[in-house]
Write an enzyme that holds these catalytic residues in place. Structure first.
Site, mmCIF file in Angstrom:
data_model
loop_
_atom_site.group_PDB
_atom_site.id
_atom_site.type_symbol
_atom_site.label_atom_id
_atom_site.label_comp_id
_atom_site.label_asym_id
_atom_site.label_seq_id
_atom_site.Cartn_x
_atom_site.Cartn_y
_atom_site.Cartn_z
ATOM 1 N N GLY A 193 -1.954 10.366 -9.833
ATOM 2 C CA GLY A 193 -1.736 9.616 -8.285
ATOM 3 C C GLY A 193 -1.311 10.383 -7.352
ATOM 4 O O GLY A 193 -0.833 11.606 -7.328
ATOM 5 N N CYS A 194 -1.352 9.608 -6.253
ATOM 6 C CA CYS A 194 -1.220 10.370 -4.862
ATOM 7 C C CYS A 194 0.432 10.729 -4.827
ATOM 8 O O CYS A 194 0.711 11.853 -4.512
ATOM 9 C CB CYS A 194 -1.499 9.378 -3.650
ATOM 10 S SG CYS A 194 -0.812 7.829 -3.746
ATOM 11 N N TYR A 195 1.209 9.871 -4.866
ATOM 12 C CA TYR A 195 2.631 10.028 -5.086
ATOM 13 C C TYR A 195 3.050 10.911 -5.919
ATOM 14 O O TYR A 195 3.804 11.991 -5.881
ATOM 15 C CB TYR A 195 3.540 8.723 -5.275
ATOM 16 C CG TYR A 195 3.795 7.790 -4.231
ATOM 17 C CD1 TYR A 195 4.076 8.079 -2.976
ATOM 18 C CD2 TYR A 195 3.180 6.426 -4.245
ATOM 19 C CE1 TYR A 195 4.494 7.202 -1.877
ATOM 20 C CE2 TYR A 195 3.455 5.418 -3.282
ATOM 21 C CZ TYR A 195 4.101 5.667 -1.979
ATOM 22 O OH TYR A 195 4.177 5.273 -1.014
ATOM 23 N N THR A 196 2.399 10.891 -6.953
ATOM 24 C CA THR A 196 2.774 12.008 -8.017
ATOM 25 C C THR A 196 2.349 13.116 -7.854
ATOM 26 O O THR A 196 3.284 14.163 -8.026
ATOM 27 C CB THR A 196 2.296 11.455 -9.446
ATOM 28 O OG1 THR A 196 0.830 11.291 -9.418
ATOM 29 C CG2 THR A 196 2.909 10.133 -9.980
ATOM 30 N N CYS A 249 2.120 14.605 -5.014
ATOM 31 C CA CYS A 249 3.140 15.266 -4.003
ATOM 32 C C CYS A 249 4.325 15.520 -4.776
ATOM 33 O O CYS A 249 5.112 16.677 -4.479
ATOM 34 C CB CYS A 249 3.122 14.308 -2.958
ATOM 35 S SG CYS A 249 4.012 14.889 -1.204
#
Lengths: 351, 351, 351, 351
Positions: A149-152, A154
Site C-alpha cells: 500500500g501507499c501509506y505502508t 512510506c
C-alpha cells in the site's frame, strides 16, 4: 517484449501504470481493463493519452486475459483478485496485485480489518510482499506479488532500519501520515469534491485504517516479534504525495546515553546506501512531498530529540508511483530479470 | 555527447531544462550557471535533484562558458544576453535564449514594451524565432535561437492556422490567457506568496503585457500584414499551465455563410496533422491544462458561435515545457540534427 | 421577526443563505428544506453549524411551507419552482428564487437554452429580476423575485454603465469569465473531484452556457435593443470567486477620438457612486476575487487600450454571496422594507 | 467607544484584527501602525478594506500611541514589545500582545528557544497568559495580556481536560500539528512562494519549534509538574487552519482497564460544556479545519485505541482567529468587561 494487461486501468493507479509503462522499453500493454468504461477509447477517459494510446477499454475477464499476456497488474477494489484467482491463471501469467488481497498473511487479520471474506486463502502463502528494497530476492521467483500500500510503503521504509537494528522500541511507534487526495481514488463521492477537500485538512480512519495491520506485520518481521502501533492517516489538499512523520522512543545504549546522529545515520545507510530509490537526505534537510513528485523515490530523514529521548523519522513519496504503480513496475522488473529501474528513471517534477 | 551550459539554471525554467535534459540521450550538462547560488550544490537548491545531479553552481560568465560547450541555454532576466553577447561567443557555441532579448525584430518595439535599452541590436537580424512548428527550417541553420515566450507559444499556435488561411479577421483577435504561477518566477515577492495567490484570480499587465508585440509580430507574418490585438494575461492558483481562450470574427464565405466546423478543422489539420507536439482535439473536447502537464504538448480546439459569427479558439500547454524548457530542447534538437522529439517523449502526468 | 424557509438548504448556495441569515437581526429560519437529507440534523450535513443550528432537515413541500413563513428562498435545481408554484403559494408568502426559472422573460428562449419545459409560464411576467442595483424599485413591490445568476450578476454589473451610456458597442461585447468550483454545486461528479479540478483550468459550455441569454436580455434593456454576445465560462481551482474579463469596442466621440479615462470613470460613478456593494476601484487597481471573498461586494475596474480602440472591463465577486445568497438577502431586505445592507455587512476575508 | 491601536496592522494577524474589529460594536480603531507601509492608505495594502477603512498607516511609536487609546494590540515580530515597553505605557493603556514576548515565565527558557535577549523581564511576572478558557479570571484584571500562539492554543485546548484530570500520562504526549501558510506571515521569502508551498507538504522546526516550551509550561500547570513533549509542526498548502493530532498513553484505571469513551467525554464536557468557542464534537466526527474557517471556534474530539492503550486527540482552529486575532479580541472583551463573544459571532465559512 513483455505483454502486459491491466485490470483497473481507468483508476488513478491504473492510469499511472499506463503513464509509466509508456516509457518502459521492454513492455507493451495489450489490455486496458475497466469495469466502467468498456468499449470506450482509453484516451477519452484520460485525455493526457490522446495520440499516445489508441486502445479501447476491455473488460476485466482474467480468464481471457491470462492467455494473452506475460503479466497482469490488478489495480482493483479489495476482494476482486481473491474472488477470481485460479491456479490456471497463475500457471499462465505472473500477477502484480495493487490491491490488498494478498498482502496480509493471516486471513483472520485481513477479514477483521477489511470486513470482507477472503475468497482465495489458498494463494496467500505463496504471495510475496513486494516491498522491493526488503524482499527483493523473494520477489524474483514469485508468481504472485502483493504490491504494498501507499501509506505502508512510506511508513515501513521510513522506520525499517531502526526497527531492524533495534535502535528504537517498536511498541512506542506512532505514525502520523498525510496523503494527497489521489489516494482516495476516482470514485464520485461528495467527500472528495474539490470544495470539500480544498482549504481543508482532517484525520480519517483513526485507529481503524486498513494499512495498520500491514505495517505491523512487516515491521514485526523486522523487530522479530509482533508489534502494535498507532497509525493515523490525514487528507491533505494536494493531488499527490504522502508524508509520514513517525515517532518512537530510542533505546538507550549500555552507558545510558542515546544513540548519536551518526549511529542512526549509519543504520539508514546500511540498508539504503545502495538503494537507488531510497534517498537518505543530508542532515537537517526534511523530506518534502513535492521533491519526489512523479518519481519512484522515497526520501527519508530523522531528528533525535534529546529532551524527550524520542526520534522523529520522516519519509515522503509519491503515492501513485513508489506508493503504487512505480513499485508495481519495479516488482515486474524483478519478476522478469530486467534492470530494476527500467522505466523508472523518472526525475521528480518541480514545481 | 553534446556539451550544454545553462545560465540561470536555478530559476524555474532553468530547473525544468535540467529535468528534461536528464532524460536526453545525447546531452550532458557541464555548467549550471547561477547568480544567486554560486558555489552551492545544485541539489541543495533543487532537492528533487539529490543523488541525480552532483554538480555545484557556477557563475554566469559566458566568455568562459563558450569555450567549453556546444550549446548555451540562457534562462535569464531580460537584457542579460544582449548585454554580454559577442561575435566571439557566437562563433564558438550555439545559443538558445529563453529570454525575450532577440524575439522581436524591431528594436524600437522591444525598447518600448520592455522599457530597457537593447545592447546588442546587431544580432537581432540573425536570430531565429524558435517556434519550431512554424520556423523549423530556419532554426536548423541558426547560431542564435530566440525561444518564444510561454504565453506567445500558446497564443500563436492556437490561432495560427486560421490567420494563415484567412479564416478569421486578425484585427478582431482578442486573447484572454490564464497562467499558473510558475510563470512568475522564483523571486521572493509578496504578490507571489502562497496566501496571496491561492484562492485568488486576477488579470495583470492589462493592455501592457510584453508578450503582446511578440504575438502581433508572428501572427502578422501569418496574416501578411501588421496587426494589433488585445492580450490579457491572468494569474491562476496552480503551479503550471497556460490556457489561452481566443476570440475572433470569422470571415464569411462568398455565399455569406460562416465556414463549417469541417472547414475550420481542416485548416488546423493542414498545419498540425503531422506535428507531434500539437494535438488538435476531437470535436467538443476542450483543452485542459492538466492533460498536458509535464509534457511538450499543446492541445488546441475551437468552437464556432453561429449566433455572433465569432470563433472561440482554445489552447493549453505547460508553460515550463512547451512554453519554455521543452521548446528550448526541441530547438536544440533541430540545431544539432537530432530527432526533434529526443528527450521530449514526456507523457503528461495526471492527476 | 421575519420567518424564512429555505428549499435546497443543503446545497452550497442554501448553506450560504444559512450562514448569512445567522447574522441577520430581523430573520429567523424556520424550515431547512432538503431533498437528500430529510430528518438529518442540519449540522451533521454542514458541520460548521454545529452548536449554531439545532434544526433538522425537512422536505421541500412548498404548500406546507408557505403557511408558516413570510419568505421562501428556493435554492433548487432548474424547473423545481416552476413545477410547484401556485397562486395560493404566492398569495401567502414572498419568494426569492435562486434558480433560473423566472429570470428570462421569453419562454421560448428559456426552453431553448435550458432544454426543459417551463411549467408555470403564467408567473413569468410578474417576476422581477432581482439585480438590486438596477431594479431596486421594482423589487420592493414584488411577490416573486428572480435572483440573478452568479456569472450574470458579475457580467452585467461590470458592463452596465458603459452599455447604458452608449460608450461601447454592445454587439462587440465578449465576456470571458472564470469561476471557482463551488458554482458547480455539491453533487458527486467525477469532473468536480479535487484531483480533476486542482492544478487544472478549462473552459466549458463554450457558446452554449445558460447564463448567456440572461446577460443578453438584461444588457439589451440597457442598450435599448436586442444584443448577442460571446460568453465563455471557465473552471478555476479555487472554492469561491468569479472574475469576468470583458472586451468591447469603444464608440468614438464626434471628433473621432476615444473617450478618456475620466469619461469612462464618470459613467461608472454615475451608477455606482452611491451603491454600497459595487466598488469602482482606483485607477490601475485590478479586481481580484480574494479581496471580495465572503462579502457582498462586486469590485469593478477597466482599462482603455488605445491601440485597439477597445476597453477591457473587469469585475470580481463571491459567487455564493453577491452571486447567490447575499444578493438573495439583499432582495429580501428590499421586499420587507429593511435596510438593504442588513445582514450583509460582511467584511471580505483575506487571506 | 473603546479606542484601539494596532501595531503591526499590515501583517496577516494585524489585518485579521482589523477585519474582526470592523464588526465589533464597542471598539474604534484609531491607529493602524505599520513599519513597511507608513503614510500609505491602509486599503491600498489590503484591498478588501477599500471603502471600509479610510485610514492611513502610521508608525509604531508606542509612546505616542498610548496617549490616545484604551488598548494596544501588538502584532509584531518577537522582541519588539519587550524592547519598547515601559511602566508609563502600561499605566496609560492596556496591551494585548500577539507576539511571544511575555508568554513564557522563565526568561532563560524564552532566550534559549527564541535566541534573543529579553529586554523587559520586569514585566513578565505580571503578564497574564491569555488563554481565555483557562485563565479567564486572571485576564479580567490584567494590564498586559500575552495572547497565546496559534499552535499552542490548538495544542493546549485539545489536551487540557485529559491532562488536568490525570487521564493521560503527560510525558507520553506527542503533538503532530499541521498549519496553513498564513501562519508564516506576509514576508517575501522563497520558501513561502505559491509554487513552493502548493502541492507540497513538509515538517519544519522539528524538535526545535518555539511553541514547544509554551505548550509545556501551560500543560505543566495542568499536570502539576514539569513536562516535556514532542511537538512537530507541518506546513500545509492552504491559507488558514491548524489541525493538531495528539497522542498520549491513557492511564489505566484501578482495575487495569482503560477509561471508557464516556469517561473521557465527560472530562472534555467538564471543562468545555459551557465554553462557547470550544466545540466537543459528536462521537466519531473528526475536526476539520474548513469547518471552523473564519470563526473563533476550536473543534475537538478524540478516539481511544484499545489496541495500543493510547488516545488520539484532535483539535482544529483558524490560526488567524482563535489562534491570533479572535482570541486577542476575546481577551480585550474580558479586559473591558464586555460580553466575551462581542464581535466574535463569526459563523464559519464553508466552502
Amino acid at each position: 517484449m513483455i505483454k502486459a494487461g491491466i485490470i483497473g486501468a481507468t483508476g488513478y493507479a491504473g492510469a499511472e501504470l499506463v503513464r509509466i509503462l509508456m516509457g518502459h522499453k521492454e513492455v507493451e500493454i495489450v489490455w486496458y481493463g475497466s469495469r466502467s468504461y468498456i468499449d470506450q477509447k482509453y484516451a477519452s477517459v484520460y485525455h493526457n493519452m490522446f495520440e499516445i494510446v489508441d486502445a479501447t477499454c476491455l473488460d476485466d475477464n482474467m480468464e481471457a486475459l491470462c492467455e494473452q499476456v506475460d503479466v497482469i497488474f490488478t489495480a482493483t477494489p479489495q476482494g476482486f483478485l481473491a474472488s477470481v484467482l485460479t491456479e490456471k491463471i497463475l500457471s499462465k501469467t505472473k500477477i502484480v496485485d495493487l490491491s490488498a488481497d494478498f498482502r496480509i498473511k493471516d486471513v483472520a487479520t485481513y477479514e477483521k480489518w477489511y470486513k470482507i471474506e477472503h475468497k482465495s486463502p489458498q494463494f496467500i502463502e505463496e504471495a510475496v510482499y513486494g516491498l522491493c528494497e526488503i524482499n527483493r530476492d523473494k520477489v524474483k521467483g514469485a508468481r504472485l506479488v502483493a504490491n504494498p500500500g501507499c501509506y505502508t510503503t512510506c511508513s515501513i521504509l521510513t522506520a525499517y532500519p531502526l526497527v531492524k537494528e533495534g535502535l528504537i522500541d517498536p511498541d512506542t511507534l506512532i505514525i502520523d501520515a498525510k496523503s494527497g487526495t489521489s489516494g482516495a481514488g476516482r470514485g464520485a463521492k461528495v467527500a472528495n469534491l474539490f470544495c470539500e477537500v480544498n482549504e481543508n485538512m482532517k484525520a480519517y480512519g483513526v485507529a481503524t485504517h486498513r494499512h495498520t495491520p500491514e505495517i505491523e506485520e512487516q515491521l514485526g518481521y523486522a523487530a522479530g516479534k509482533e508489534i502494535v502501533i498507532n497509525f493515523t492517516p490525514h487528507l491533505v489538499p494536494m493531488n499527490r504525495g504522502i508524508l509520514a512523520t513517525e515517532y518512537a522512543t530510542l533505546r538507550k545504549k549500555a552507558d545510558g546515553s542515546l544513540p548519536a546522529y551518526e549511529e542512526v545515520k549509519a543504520a539508514y545507510d546500511k540498508y539504503y546506501a545502495n538503494e537507488k530509490f531510497v534517498r537518505v537526505l543530508e542532515k537537517d534537510v526534511v523530506p518534502e512531498t513535492k521533491w519526489v513528485e512523479g518519481s519512484n523515490y522515497v526520501d527519508v530523514n530523522f531528528k533525535i530529540d534529546e529532551r524527550t529521548g524520542r526520534i522523529v523519522m520522516m519519509g515522503a513519496l509519491d503515492n501513485l508511483v513508489k506508493g503504487a504503480a512505480g513499485q508495481a513496475v519495479q516488482n515486474m522488473n524483478l519478476l522478469f530479470g530486467l534492470d530494476e529501474s527500467e522505466g523508472l528513471n523518472l526525475v521528480p517534477m518541480f514545481p
